[in-house]
Scaffold this motif. Sequence first.
Motif, PDB file in Angstrom:
ATOM      1  N   VAL A  14      -1.659  32.917  16.148  1.00 45.10           N
ATOM      2  CA  VAL A  14      -1.775  33.995  17.142  1.00 45.10           C
ATOM      3  C   VAL A  14      -0.557  34.913  17.068  1.00 45.10           C
ATOM      4  N   GLU A  41      -0.306  37.752  14.763  1.00 50.35           N
ATOM      5  CA  GLU A  41      -1.263  38.812  15.099  1.00 50.35           C
ATOM      6  C   GLU A  41      -2.661  38.504  14.619  1.00 50.35           C
ATOM      7  N   SER A  42      -2.959  37.240  14.468  1.00 47.55           N
ATOM      8  CA  SER A  42      -4.316  36.855  14.114  1.00 47.55           C
ATOM      9  C   SER A  42      -5.249  37.225  15.248  1.00 47.55           C
ATOM     10  N   ARG A  43      -6.353  37.823  14.932  1.00 47.17           N
ATOM     11  CA  ARG A  43      -7.354  38.172  15.945  1.00 47.17           C
ATOM     12  C   ARG A  43      -8.348  37.025  16.134  1.00 47.17           C
ATOM     13  N   ASP A  52     -11.753  43.830  29.766  1.00 51.66           N
ATOM     14  CA  ASP A  52     -10.730  43.440  28.788  1.00 51.66           C
ATOM     15  C   ASP A  52     -10.540  44.501  27.716  1.00 51.66           C
ATOM     16  N   ARG A  53     -11.640  45.034  27.223  1.00 48.01           N
ATOM     17  CA  ARG A  53     -11.557  46.007  26.125  1.00 48.01           C
ATOM     18  C   ARG A  53     -10.941  47.318  26.559  1.00 48.01           C
ATOM     19  N   ARG A  74      -5.391  45.937  27.027  1.00 49.98           N
ATOM     20  CA  ARG A  74      -4.824  45.364  25.806  1.00 49.98           C
ATOM     21  C   ARG A  74      -5.836  44.398  25.211  1.00 49.98           C
ATOM     22  N   HIS A  75      -6.118  44.543  23.938  1.00 48.36           N
ATOM     23  CA  HIS A  75      -7.165  43.743  23.294  1.00 48.36           C
ATOM     24  C   HIS A  75      -6.571  42.979  22.118  1.00 48.36           C
ATOM     25  N   ASP A  76      -5.993  41.821  22.413  1.00 45.56           N
ATOM     26  CA  ASP A  76      -5.466  40.994  21.333  1.00 45.56           C
ATOM     27  C   ASP A  76      -5.667  39.534  21.700  1.00 45.56           C
ATOM     28  N   ALA A  77      -5.342  38.665  20.774  1.00 44.31           N
ATOM     29  CA  ALA A  77      -5.596  37.233  20.973  1.00 44.31           C
ATOM     30  C   ALA A  77      -4.799  36.679  22.140  1.00 44.31           C
ATOM     31  N   SER A  81      -3.752  38.220  24.864  1.00 43.36           N
ATOM     32  CA  SER A  81      -4.378  38.662  26.109  1.00 43.36           C
ATOM     33  C   SER A  81      -5.676  37.909  26.372  1.00 43.36           C
TER      34      SER A  81
END
Length: 185
Positions: free
Chosen positions: A67, A70-72, A149-150, A153-156, A158
């Motif tokens: 994570v 920056e792994s999605r 959510d979208r 902030r849209h990342d793993a 979050s």
Amino acid sequence: MRMQDLSRASGLPVPTVKYYLREGLLAPGERTGPNQARYGAEHLRRLRLVRALLELGGLSLAQVRAVLRESRVLPPPPSSVPVSEADRRWALDRIEVLARARRWEVADDGPAVTALVEVLCTLRELCSDALLERVDDYADLADAITDFDRAGRHDAVSAILGDALLVALRRLARESADAPVPGDR
């Protein structure tokens, strides 16, 4: 701040902080001597993030590492409920109907589908018809939460901590709704 200060501020023992440094979960500090380094607010923030992902998010160290790179890809939910093939097929049929109505793309072998199969089969086994009848309502709420959510902030990170936040808020709302109102008897 020095290592000892970073340890105290983060609530993590010095050996744990050093382990996170060795594992690459925490960037090295600014060298001030052969065996000394200075750490800043970003180091403290990162330690708090690692701790939150481990404790609140329920991730393993390997998953935290992924994570933080920056792994999605979110880790699969834990699987522990045995499901017969007939029950699995029944649940997949239910999921297909839900997905089609909402234009969701789903993979029968994906981690979210696997978790949902287990929940649906467990509800069915426990004769929880009232909750099974509300699966569509839950799916609608999931869509609304995803839209929310979208928009942010849209990342793993979050997504993982947002799940923990949602569960905690739901429990708090439930406790509040179940609490007796002062003055009522």
